[in-house]
Design an enzyme around this catalytic site. Structure first.
Site, short mmCIF file in Angstrom:
data_model
loop_
_atom_site.label_atom_id
_atom_site.label_comp_id
_atom_site.label_asym_id
_atom_site.label_seq_id
_atom_site.Cartn_x
_atom_site.Cartn_y
_atom_site.Cartn_z
N LYS B 69 45.62 40.75 49.81
CA LYS B 69 45.01 39.60 49.12
C LYS B 69 46.10 38.64 48.66
CE LYS B 69 41.63 38.66 45.45
NZ LYS B 69 40.78 39.28 44.39
N SER B 144 35.94 38.16 44.73
CA SER B 144 36.92 37.22 45.21
C SER B 144 37.73 37.74 46.39
CB SER B 144 37.87 36.83 44.08
OG SER B 144 38.64 37.92 43.64
N SER B 168 35.55 42.18 42.07
CA SER B 168 36.11 41.43 43.21
C SER B 168 36.54 42.27 44.39
CB SER B 168 37.29 40.58 42.74
OG SER B 168 36.83 39.39 42.14
#
Lengths: 97, 473
Positions: B69, B144, B168
């Protein structure tokens, strides 16, 4: 508890954000409905309840202040949008006397 | 992932060829799962992995392609947080988890798309455009960590790292039909993770199966003195053969099956619970009265912490600067107003408001007290059960254009995932079925702190008896 447009502008300035009049109206509407939802918290009896501090006891443990290797100055300054003379450069902060 | 690790050793499969094949797939993909691909450096790492394999290194991660990420710092590889503010930021150091992965000769294949500064549940707030769901490119992969989830589901990496502040990792895992773990707070070092809400943030693994997730979790967990919230203790060794579920009690929070829950989601999750019962677990209903306040408490606490953490983006030391040569205040205002997107601004303002004079008691303080009660509800529940189970998200993946204009309705979808963050306990999402449109549905399991062994053990056994995690888009 609702938020006024003036409060939105005040909070934006505290957070160092500049927002225009139209934006302020939109943020007021959005933040207002979010804050209205938060009002449900007032239903909860929290008398005598400690605020949550951290997940595990040892989380706030301090450590010895021992010198360790740091990043080379050259690499750190290379990240800056403006650097020179071995320092970060910023607009004038203190006026000349 | 583990299957490929085996094939690196038993067949004529090379991590270099594999990486080249994956990079080609990534370049041809239109899912926008990655913000930055790691080309030459990754190939060097794959060459090195090949050498390690020849030398007989038996670590399962050698040569596997891990997507990361884009809020986890990678030395020399752009780390943007999907924000204009950090669009050109190249970290001069590796996050602790990256250092651990490199040491094991895993290959960092690229940096995945996400909501800006991890604030959102769609990736629509990304300054680089939204990622797309491999099951239906017109839908969100969730967020996310949506890029990581999409990359795993579409086979654009072997496994991925995400971060989870209010769901997330688990929510996009649910939307993309993969397995994702939010570990116990403090069990994975956050050194090098760009801070969002420091009392909630946790890095975790995302992969197809619970077994893959367990192996990646084992690789990244452990104490790190550079993260002052890093825990000394960890979970017991995780049984990769799964666990015997007879004698295990699984609690089900009654209120998780109330209004707002999609009927297909409810049906699949209840089916998942029946699978656990068939495997010998006892499923009992429970009441956790304060969990309904989770969203309200979270959306005061997380923005409050974010408003403080994001004060560092001032245009001085790194990131964007829009300069007015003469005026410091003008520089701050111009930089931050241009650098942050709307959702980030909304949360910074909400947090600043919740912490400001006159409102602190009514909002932040009250939310922190309610957080104590939510953690207590969960602690008491775990005195009567080993795991808590329920849906991960009330719905399946929705269209990319839907709901973007209504922040509160998006926040409300985090109702099932937020409690684990507020209490600091581990939780995972794994596939348990599909809705009428063929979109994946996730089942969430929660465990007491540092009991990832039970959490993952139960998930592995579930997956040994179901095929949902093997279905590909």
């Amino acid at each position: 508890m609702r938020i006024t447009e003036q409060e939105v502008l005040h909070v934006a300035h505290l957070a160092r954000l500049s927002i225009g009049g139209e934006e302020a109206a939109r943020f007021r509407r959005e933040l207002g409905s979010i804050l209205e939802y938060m009002d449900m918290l007032s239903e909860v009896d929290t008398s005598g309840v400690e605020p949550f501090v951290c997940v595990h006891e040892q989380a706030s443990a301090t450590r010895d202040d021992e010198p360790a290797e740091t990043l080379p100055l050259r690499l750190v300054l290379a990240q800056s949008p403006a650097a020179g003379h071995g320092a970060f450069e910023v607009p004038l902060v203190i006026e000349e006397g | 992932m583990l299957d490929k690790a085996r094939r690196f050793r038993t067949e004529d499969l090379s991590p270099v060829d594999e990486l080249e094949r994956l990079l080609e797939r990534c370049r041809a993909s239109d899912l926008n799962a990655y913000i930055t691909l790691n080309g030459d450096e990754a190939l060097d790492a794959a060459e090195q992995a090949l050498q390690r394999l020849d030398e007989g290194d038996d670590d399962p991660l050698v040569g596997l392609a891990i997507a990361v990420k884009d809020n986890i710092c990678t030395k020399g590889l752009r780390t943007t947080c999907a924000s204009r503010m950090l669009a050109d930021y190249v970290p001069p150091y590796d996050a602790h988890v990256i250092r651990l992965l490199r040491r094991k000769n895993a290959v960092i294949i690229g940096k995945t798309n996400m909501d800006e500064f991890a604030m959102g549940s769609t990736t629509v707030t990304s300054a680089f455009g939204p990622a797309r769901n491999p099951w239906d490119p017109m839908r969100t992969p969730g967020g996310s960590s949506g890029g990581s989830a999409a990359a795993v589901a579409a086979g654009l990496c072997d496994a991925a790292l995400g971060s989870d502040t209010g769901g997330s990792i688990r929510q996009p895992a649910s939307f993309c039909g993969i397995t994702g773990l939010k570990p116990t707070y403090g069990s994975v070092s956050r050194y090098g993770l760009v801070a969002f809400a420091s009392s909630l943030d946790q890095i975790g693994p995302m992969a197809r199966s619970a077994r893959d997730v367990a192996v990646l979790f084992d690789a990244i967990r452990g104490h790190d003195p550079r993260d002052s919230t890093s825990a000394e203790a960890g979970c017991p060794p995780i049984p990769l053969e799964g666990m015997d579920l007879r004698g295990i009690t699984i609690g089900v929070c009654r209120s998780f099956f109330s209004e707002g829950l999609d009927r297909d989601v409810e049906r699949s999750v209840r089916h998942g619970l029946a699978v656990f019962e068939d495997l010998g677990a006892k499923v009992v209903d429970m009441d956790l009265p304060h969990l309904r306040y989770s969203v309200a408490a979270y959306y005061l606490i997380a923005p409050a912490e974010a408003s403080s953490n994001l004060a560092r983006y001032d245009g001085v030391r790194y990131g964007l600067r829009l300069c007015d040569e003469r005026d410091l205040m003008e520089m701050y205002l111009a930089t931050r107003s241009a650098g942050f997107g709307d959702e980030v601004k909304r949360r910074i303002m909400l947090g600043t408001y919740a912490l400001s004079a006159g409102y602190y008691e009514a909002y932040y303080h009250k939310a922190s007290q309610v957080r104590t009660l939510i953690a207590k509800d969960l602690r008491e529940a775990f005195s009567r059960c080993d795991l808590l189970a329920g849906p991960t998200v009330p719905v399946t993946a929705f269209g990319l254009g839907e709901m973007v204009d209504d922040p509160l309705s998006l926040y409300l979808l985090d109702i099932y995932t937020i409690p684990a963050n507020l209490a600091g306990i581990p939780a995972l999402s794994m596939p348990c079925g599909f809705d009428g449109r063929g979109l994946p549905i996730g089942l969430q399991l929660m465990a007491p702190g540092h009991r990832e062994d039970v959490l993952l053990g139960a998930a592995m056994t579930f997956q040994d008896h179901t095929r949902y995690h093997e279905v590909r888009p």
